[in-house]
Design an enzyme around this catalytic site. Structure first.
Site, PDB file in Angstrom:
ATOM      1  CB  THR A   1      -0.940   0.031   1.216  1.00 51.72           C
ATOM      2  OG1 THR A   1      -0.156  -0.045   2.413  1.00 51.72           O
ATOM      3  CG2 THR A   1      -1.936  -1.111   1.173  1.00 51.72           C
ATOM      4  CE  LYS A   2       4.465   1.377   4.236  1.00 51.24           C
ATOM      5  NZ  LYS A   2       3.963   2.107   5.412  1.00 51.24           N
ATOM      6  CG  ASN A   3       3.150   7.328  -1.623  1.00 55.71           C
ATOM      7  OD1 ASN A   3       2.411   6.880  -0.756  1.00 55.71           O
ATOM      8  ND2 ASN A   3       3.189   8.608  -1.922  1.00 55.71           N
TER       9      ASN A   3
END
Length: 359
Positions: free
Chosen positions: A181-183
């Site tokens: 879910t990180k950038n």
């Protein structure tokens, strides 16, 4: 987040990467890992990127490596913002050190808090919470007082200061997570350390690979924390899109700031938009449960970063007696709005209208 749709953008590239790995037969280390480390170091404007298994390991290994070099004492006391995910605290403890939590203002570590604690800690772990970079003055203060400062950059991929210094290039070393879910997210767990010090990078790499200096020679007690070759290949595909994705996140956040108007919904201050990767767009409401249910009823999914502060968790009973009013307010009231690169304009407007009509 519409994680399947976000990942689907890379489906063809990922299939090709998988086929290349199957044909090469090299599933640990190798070309994709080397390429990602080189490209991410270049992206962050640093000399070194040391890949590892996940973000938690990255910070543990970073602290352990610098301690082994004599830059941190045994049982080092590490100043850390109370407002963070519990992984930051866990990394300090797992490195054999002691967390010294302090409050934030309004969401980040600040010089006045650090100055008030001088003498009670040996080093600092700053946290770029929500993707917002800790102010330059914190790093300047640490340098002026001969304090090592490390950064938990798990949420700030691609952010840069007003002078152009990238996340990952500040302080003694930084720890990234590439959780999906990180950038910049993999399709599983992965992490990395970035730094400019040759010896620190070499020591961290050694610890992450069983502590060995060659195949059968182990100089220190290490761990097995290596980035999977497949995850490195996936990250290579995604790094090319990071800056453009962050620009879209910023535009969404800017629209929220400009158009959400509801006295029951507190927005972050305007300078939140500056020096920020916008990993999370937070708002703060007194009755979070009611607000979340209201948005859910309008088909709007939200999240919380985070419901319980680390110092209030049963895992850290020895810290339960501490009180940090601003941190506790944030953890009790924060709601994360949808803010990802695939949001359509009409969806953003639906979210804003629903919030403005909330009573």
């Amino acid at each position: 987040m519409d994680l399947p749709a976000l990942q689907q953008r890379f489906a063809q590239r990922d299939r090709e990467a998988l086929q290349e790995l199957q044909e090469a037969g090299q599933f640990i280390a190798g070309g994709p890992v080397d390429r990602f480390e080189a490209d991410f170091a270049d992206y962050c404007d640093v000399n070194h990127c040391v890949s590892c298994g996940n973000g938690l390991d990255a910070l543990i290994i970073l602290l352990r490596a610098d301690q082994s070099l004599g830059n941190l004492p045994q049982n080092a006391r590490i100043l850390v913002p109370a407002h963070t995910y519990i992984a930051t605290f866990l990394s300090i403890v797992e490195a054999g050190m002691i967390p010294v939590p302090v409050d934030v203002n309004p969401i980040l570590l600040t010089v006045d808090v650090i100055e008030a604690q001088l003498g009670s800690f040996d080093a600092i772990v700053a946290v770029d919470i929500y993707g917002k970079l800790v102010d330059d003055e914190v790093y300047a203060f640490a340098k002026a007082n001969n304090l090592h400062i490390y950064t938990d950059t798990a949420q700030s991929h691609g952010a840069k200061t007003a002078t152009g210094v990238k996340s990952g290039a500040r302080g003694r070393g930084s720890a990234f997570s590439f959780y999906p879910t990180k950038n910049l997210g993999a399709m599983g767990d992965a992490g990395a350390i970035t730094c400019n010090d040759d010896l620190l990078a070499r020591t961290a790499r050694q610890i992450a690979n069983y502590g060995r200096s060659s195949r059968f020679v182990n100089d220190v007690k290490g761990v097995n924390s290596r980035m999977d070759t497949l995850q490195a290949a996936f990250l290579n595909n995604r790094l090319l899109f990071l800056d453009n994705d962050n620009k879209k996140r910023y535009k969404i956040a800017q629209t929220y700031v400009e158009q959400i108007e509801n006295e029951k919904v507190k927005l972050p201050e305007l300078k939140f938009l500056e020096e920020n990767a916008i990993h999370v767009f937070p708002v703060f409401v007194d009755d979070r449960e009611k607000f979340v249910a209201y948005l859910s009823g309008h088909g709007i999914q939200t999240n919380c970063h985070y419901a319980i502060a680390p110092h209030q968790q049963d895992a850290f009973k020895e810290l339960n007696h501490l009180q940090f009013p601003q941190t506790e307010y944030l953890h009790q009231t924060e709601v994360s709005l949808p803010c990802h690169p695939l949001l359509e304009d009409h969806e953003i407007q639906e979210i804003i209208i629903a919030i403005n009509e909330y009573t």
